[in-house]
Scaffold this motif. Structure first.
Motif: not given
Length: 391
Positions: A53, A94, A105
């Motif tokens: 992320r 997320r 994701l």
């Protein structure tokens, strides 16, 4: 290779060493343990989600901009989307909840919406990719990515399989590029994650370079390995000379001897040689009963000799003792399991390439003597007391 042997990096080996140092792994060498390794979370999928992320989000302070996101899309077979400058506006989220699923994701950008399902050790859940594909089908310009260490195929053919190994290779390439100006403050986190991908998940980003190097130099390197093995068989003679000089320097009427013996291990018996520095009262005639020195495998009785590449056949230094009770006391005092029914305490000998003007054997014999000297200063008084107390 005698006393005038050459150091690696000169003569015939200069080009080989230069190529080794140019390999990506060598350029990235010297890193300490990563945060995930210290915390014991290298294989926790949640940890990898958080790193990805961070690294896929162009807003974060990793200095990669949208380039890793572009690399992911390129690996997914979308080069035109990967090169679109509008990826700079991407945002990464997320664990976004869908109607029946929750992908790891979701990347939202003006050019594409990327749903990523990540797997590190676990397999795909029942109908997992199918449910995700259905739940997020309405996103604009949808791209479905199934990210695993080897790039295995998902159940749902709408997902594009991508290998973490390949993504790690792209990350390594990006990190190797020159950085204009000061490095981004979060760049070290990208380097940490690359380390975890390589060493913990079992992904190597350097296989192509390393394979090419091996095919080119493998035969020569194997010949060099044999040279090292041949030379190590002569290390006891050189170490005896070095310990003789040490005995004279210590000036305590010390005795230097060599002793062939059979080490008894858990799964066999092994011929070895000890080269020892002893006090006269530790001797039985010409036979050492106790001493500080070198232990090394002997090429005898069908057993191979010492080998720098085999941990159980590397030379070592330590405290030799034939008295079982004293040997056990030495092991307890110095927190050692001992070895072979002859050594109460031991450590591997750190073999190293020699500097210019010094032979391989002379250099490593000097290393052995220096370690014996240090161990003598630290432990000889204690060992002598244990020997004096024996029944």
């Amino acid at each position: 290779m005698g006393g005038g042997g050459q150091r690696v990096g000169t003569g015939r080996w200069a080009g080989v060493e230069a190529e080794v140092l140019a390999l990506p792994g060598a350029r990235r060498g010297g890193r300490g343990p990563s945060a995930l390794r210290i915390l014991g979370r290298q294989r926790r999928e949640e940890s990898h989600e958080n790193y990805l992320r961070f690294l896929l989000d162009p807003r974060e302070a990793h200095g990669l901009d949208a380039r890793l996101l572009g690399a992911l899309l390129r690996l997914a077979g979308l080069p035109e989307t990967a090169d679109d400058p509008r990826l700079a506006g991407a945002r990464v989220h997320r664990q976004v909840r869908g109607a029946t699923s929750r992908p790891d994701l979701v990347v939202v950008s003006p050019v594409a919406s990327v749903v990523i399902e990540l797997k590190v050790d676990a397999g795909e859940g029942e109908g997992q990719t199918v449910r995700q594909g259905d739940d997020f089908a309405d996103l604009a310009n949808l791209v479905l990515v199934y990210l695993t260490p080897t790039g295995r195929a998902p159940t749902d053919p709408r997902f594009r399989p991508v290998a973490l190994r390949d993504l790690a290779g792209e990350l390594a390439r990006l990190l190797a590029e020159p950085t204009p100006g000061p490095a981004a403050p979060g760049r070290r986190h990208a380097d940490d994650y690359l380390s975890d991908l390589e060493s913990t998940v079992g992904i190597s980003t350097d296989d192509d370079d390393a394979a090419g190097f091996w095919v080119k130099h493998g035969a020569t390197l194997l010949a060099a390995q044999q040279s090292a093995r041949r030379l190590l068989k002569h290390l006891p003679v050189h170490t005896r000379t070095a310990l003789g000089a040490l005995a004279a320097d210590l000036g305590q009427d010390l005795v230097v001897t060599s002793r062939d013996y059979t080490a008894v291990g858990r799964s066999g018996r092994y011929p070895e040689t000890a080269v020892l520095l002893s006090r006269p009262r530790w001797m039985d005639g010409d036979t050492p009963l106790l001493g500080f020195g070198l232990g090394i495998r002997r090429d005898a009785d069908g057993h191979p000799g010492p080998d720098p590449d085999e941990p159980n056949r590397r030379p070592f230094h330590g405290v030799y003792c034939t008295d079982p009770a004293v040997r056990e006391a030495i092991g307890k005092r110095f927190l050692s399991d001992g070895w072979g029914g002859h050594w109460g305490w031991w450590n591997p000998l750190p073999l190293a390439a020699q500097p210019t003007g010094t032979g391989f054997l002379a250099h490593n014999a000097a290393t052995a003597a220096a370690l014996v000297r240090d161990t003598w200063h630290e432990r000889a008084t204690t060992v002598d007391a244990l020997w004096s107390e024996r029944v």
